[in-house]
Motif scaffolding. Structure first.
Motif, PDB file in Angstrom:
ATOM      1  N   PHE A   1     -10.181  -3.616  -2.938  1.00  0.00           N
ATOM      2  CA  PHE A   1      -9.143  -3.884  -1.947  1.00  0.00           C
ATOM      3  C   PHE A   1      -7.795  -4.127  -2.618  1.00  0.00           C
ATOM      4  O   PHE A   1      -6.755  -3.688  -2.133  1.00  0.00           O
TER       5      PHE A   1
ATOM      6  N   ALA B   1       0.847  -1.188   0.000  1.00  0.00           N
ATOM      7  CA  ALA B   1       0.000   0.000   0.000  1.00  0.00           C
ATOM      8  C   ALA B   1       0.883   1.238   0.000  1.00  0.00           C
ATOM      9  O   ALA B   1       2.053   1.192   0.393  1.00  0.00           O
TER      10      ALA B   1
ATOM     11  N   LEU C   1      -4.899  -6.843   1.953  1.00  0.00           N
ATOM     12  CA  LEU C   1      -4.638  -5.427   2.223  1.00  0.00           C
ATOM     13  C   LEU C   1      -3.781  -5.240   3.466  1.00  0.00           C
ATOM     14  O   LEU C   1      -2.815  -4.462   3.451  1.00  0.00           O
TER      15      LEU C   1
ATOM     16  N   ALA D   1      -4.172  -2.417  -2.081  1.00  0.00           N
ATOM     17  CA  ALA D   1      -3.026  -3.218  -1.651  1.00  0.00           C
ATOM     18  C   ALA D   1      -1.820  -3.028  -2.557  1.00  0.00           C
ATOM     19  O   ALA D   1      -0.679  -3.067  -2.083  1.00  0.00           O
TER      20      ALA D   1
END
Length: 258
Positions: free
Chosen positions: A195, A152, A224, A199
């Motif tokens: 998601f 992330a 994530l 991520a």
């Protein structure tokens, strides 16, 4: 089995289910509706049967909770899992998107331990991408270019990007959330793909007020969190899994923040 072996199993089964879904999509299919009026197709059922059989054969001591079995009134009850571990399976996350001809649908397999997801695999059949991760160890993505670690991101100087549900993107509470964070770009898509984009560092926020079930989020939340991101309900508490009814509260998923 080690967590690395369990993740490899989940990845293998998501890829196999994705291939089955793509074959059904190419051949054509009918859309039915369940008791709650949500859509279901033969792709959901075939993918679930493939995944559940594979999980039960390889990990007979770990219960499997799968969306279509629960919808049909079958499956284990919350709170009755030995060692607090169970698989959560959504064989075709984003069935409505799939049925309408969109590409944003996914296959989710997550492993929960003591109420929290510890690993997960998410396949995106339309693009051929696979995302996977083990909490505390790391996450990766595999596509036509090969397999590589993902993480992330912090919000770039140009501003934040949000991913929102195509079906709930006009919720005033979502709009207020985006405005308060000065989000400069918003993408509306379906399924657990949102998601995955957080991520891999392609977006920063995914606020959700609409209804979701635990099998919608267990695998992608694990990916994530493994990638360094965060997820909590709107009061800041971590989501718990294995609740009666399998329903999630509204939540916020995000990358690393500012």
């Amino acid at each position: 089995m080690r967590n690395e072996d369990l993740l490899a199993l989940a990845v293998r089964l998501t890829v196999a289910a994705a291939a089955a879904i793509n074959a059904i999509r190419a051949a054509g299919f009918a859309v039915e509706h369940k008791r709650d009026h949500s859509p279901v197709t033969v792709a959901d059922r075939i993918a679930e049967a493939l995944i559940v059989e594979g999980l039960r054969e390889a990990t007979p001591l770990i219960p499997v909770v799968a969306e279509e079995a629960v919808a049909a009134g079958h499956g284990a009850l919350p709170g009755h899992f030995p060692q607090g571990r169970f698989w959560l399976v959504d064989p075709l996350d984003g069935t409505a998107e799939f049925a309408e001809g969109h590409d944003s649908f996914a296959v989710n397999i997550g492993l929960v331990e003591n109420g929290r997801p510890i690993l997960g695999a998410v396949a995106l059949p339309a693009s051929g991408e696979v995302f996977a991760g083990i909490v505390g160890i790391g996450a990766w993505k595999r596509d036509a270019a090969g397999q590589r670690p993902i993480a992330a991101r912090r919000i770039p100087a140009s501003g934040a990007t949000a991913m929102v549900s195509r079906r709930h993107d006009h919720d005033p509470r979502i709009l207020d959330f985006l405005a308060a964070r000065q989000v400069v770009a918003v993408t509306s898509i379906g399924s657990a793909e949102k998601f995955c984009r957080l991520a891999e560092g392609a977006a920063d926020y995914y606020p959700r007020r609409g209804p979701t079930s635990e099998w919608d989020t267990a695998a992608p939340e694990a990916v994530l969190i493994a990638a360094g991101g965060r997820m909590a309900d709107w009061d800041g508490a971590a989501l718990r899994y294995g609740k009666p009814g399998w329903r999630n509260p509204p939540f916020i998923a995000e990358g690393l923040g500012a």
